[in-house]
Motif scaffolding. Structure first.
Motif, PDB file in Angstrom:
ATOM      1  N   PRO A  78      50.789 -54.236 -25.911  1.00  0.00           N
ATOM      2  CA  PRO A  78      50.508 -52.939 -27.054  1.00  0.00           C
ATOM      3  C   PRO A  78      49.573 -52.026 -26.705  1.00  0.00           C
ATOM      4  N   THR A  79      49.036 -51.577 -25.300  1.00  0.00           N
ATOM      5  CA  THR A  79      48.190 -50.199 -24.274  1.00  0.00           C
ATOM      6  C   THR A  79      49.569 -49.096 -24.599  1.00  0.00           C
ATOM      7  N   ALA A  80      50.128 -49.941 -24.021  1.00  0.00           N
ATOM      8  CA  ALA A  80      51.380 -48.643 -24.076  1.00  0.00           C
ATOM      9  C   ALA A  80      52.340 -48.101 -25.072  1.00  0.00           C
ATOM     10  N   LEU A  81      52.699 -49.425 -26.267  1.00  0.00           N
ATOM     11  CA  LEU A  81      52.338 -49.028 -27.950  1.00  0.00           C
ATOM     12  C   LEU A  81      51.447 -47.546 -28.058  1.00  0.00           C
ATOM     13  N   ARG A  82      49.733 -47.776 -28.064  1.00  0.00           N
ATOM     14  CA  ARG A  82      49.482 -47.743 -28.661  1.00  0.00           C
ATOM     15  C   ARG A  82      49.253 -46.017 -28.022  1.00  0.00           C
ATOM     16  N   ILE A  83      49.581 -45.965 -26.978  1.00  0.00           N
ATOM     17  CA  ILE A  83      49.610 -44.469 -25.877  1.00  0.00           C
ATOM     18  C   ILE A  83      50.024 -43.594 -26.391  1.00  0.00           C
ATOM     19  N   GLY A  84      51.742 -44.050 -26.524  1.00  0.00           N
ATOM     20  CA  GLY A  84      52.256 -43.663 -27.368  1.00  0.00           C
ATOM     21  C   GLY A  84      53.024 -42.707 -28.737  1.00  0.00           C
TER      22      GLY A  84
END
Length: 302
Positions: free
Chosen positions: A83-89
C-alpha cells in the motif's frame, strides 16, 4: 541482476557519481525487480533475479514489508507491491499538472453523464486505475491501483493500440504465455494489428467485450501520436446505452479529450476545435468544472 559488489555490500565505484548508501540502493533494486515483474513473485525467483542469497534477500524484504512498500501473501508467501508503494505512485501522479486536470475532468464527466468514470494511466504493470467516480451504475468493484490486462480489457486494448510496441511487448508476451498455459484462445499478431488499427481510426472505442459486464466507452488523451497521457473510460448505466444516450456521452468525452489535449499542447487540427459544436462542448465542460471548484471552495475541501 544486482552486481556482485552490491550483493556483498561494497560501494560501487563509478567515476563522476558520489557513493550512496549501499543498503538503500540494494533495497531499491529489489523493489524495482518486484515492480517490473507485473505480478507477485516468490523468494526463490526473486533471489535468482537479484543474485542475492535467500537469507540476505529476506532481510531486505522484511524491512520493505514492515514499511508497507512490499506486501507478502499469507497463503502463497509471494511478494508484491504494498500500500505504501501505491500511495507514493499516486502522489507522484497527482503532482503532474495534466493528470490533476484529468482527475477534475473525470469528476465533471460523472456529474454530467451519470456514468461511472475512471481514469487510467500506463505503468509497468499495465493500464492502472488512478481515479474513479461512481455514477448511477457500477456492475463490479474497481479499486484504485488495480492494473488491467491488455487484450481482455477495453482500456487495455486502447493503450495497446496507441502505445509503441516496445512499451507493450513484455506484458503482451506474458498474457499470450498465460493463455497458452491455460489452454485458452489468444488473438494472432495479425488480429491484434487489425484491432489496434480500428481503435486508432475511432475517436472513441465502444464495446461490451470488456471485463465489466456493461457498455463502456474509452477515449485516449494523447500528448502526441503514440504517446497517451491517460485514458478515460465511461461505464454506461443499464438501460441507458441506446443511440441517443451514447451520442450525448460521446460529445462529453470528446469535449474532455479536446480540453485536456489542448492543455498539454497536443496539435489538434484547427477545424476540430473551431467548430461551434466542439466549442460548445468544451464550454459546457469548463462550466461544470468551475461549478465543482466553487462547491469545493465553499465546503472547505481541497
Amino acid at each position: 541482476m544486482i552486481s556482485s559488489a552490491v550483493a556483498r555490500g561494497r560501494p560501487k565505484r563509478n567515476s563522476g557519481q558520489p557513493v550512496g548508501i549501499q543498503t538503500v540502493e540494494t533495497a531499491l533494486d529489489v523493489l524495482g525487480i518486484i515492480t517490473q515483474e507485473g505480478s507477485a513473485i516468490g523468494l526463490s525467483e526473486l533471489s535468482r533475479r537479484t543474485g542475492l542469497i535467500p537469507s540476505k534477500l529476506h532481510r531486505y524484504l522484511v524491512t520493505l514489508v514492515r514499511y508497507g512498500v512490499v506486501k507478502q501473501s499469507i497463503s502463497s508467501g509471494m511478494y508484491d507491491l504494498g500500500p505504501t508503494a501505491l500511495r507514493i505512485g499516486l502522489a507522484a501522479l497527482n503532482r503532474h499538472d495534466a493528470i490533476g486536470s484529468a482527475q477534475e475532468v473525470v469528476s465533471a464527466l460523472a456529474a454530467n453523464t451519470g456514468c461511472s468514470v475512471g481514469l487510467y494511466v500506463w505503468t509497468e504493470l499495465g493500464p492502472t486505475l488512478v481515479r474513479l467516480e461512481i455514477g448511477a451504475y457500477l456492475p463490479t468493484v474497481l479499486r484504485v491501483g488495480t492494473a488491467l490486462p491488455l487484450i481482455h480489457s477495453a482500456t487495455g486494448r486502447v493503450f495497446l493500440a496507441h502505445l509503441p510496441a516496445s512499451e507493450t511487448a513484455r506484458l503482451l508476451r506474458k498474457e499470450r504465455a498465460d493463455a497458452k498455459a491455460d489452454g485458452l484462445d489468444f488473438p494472432t499478431v495479425q488480429e491484434i494489428a487489425e484491432m489496434s488499427q480500428a481503435i486508432r481510426n475511432s475517436e472513441i472505442y465502444w464495446t461490451r467485450d470488456a471485463i465489466i459486464p456493461a457498455t463502456v466507452a474509452v477515449v485516449p488523451i494523447l500528448r502526441k501520436a503514440g504517446d497517451p497521457l491517460c485514458s478515460i473510460v465511461a461505464i454506461l448505466p443499464r438501460g441507458r446505452s441506446g443511440d441517443s444516450q451514447k451520442a450525448r456521452i460521446a460529445e462529453q468525452l470528446q469535449a474532455a479529450r479536446d480540453l485536456l489535449q489542448k492543455e498539454i499542447g497536443f496539435d489538434i487540427a484547427d477545424d476540430e476545435l473551431a467548430s461551434p459544436a466542439a466549442q460548445r462542448r468544451v464550454r459546457e465542460l469548463q462550466g461544470r468544472l468551475e461549478g465543482l471548484a466553487q462547491v469545493r471552495q465553499e465546503s472547505g475541501k481541497p
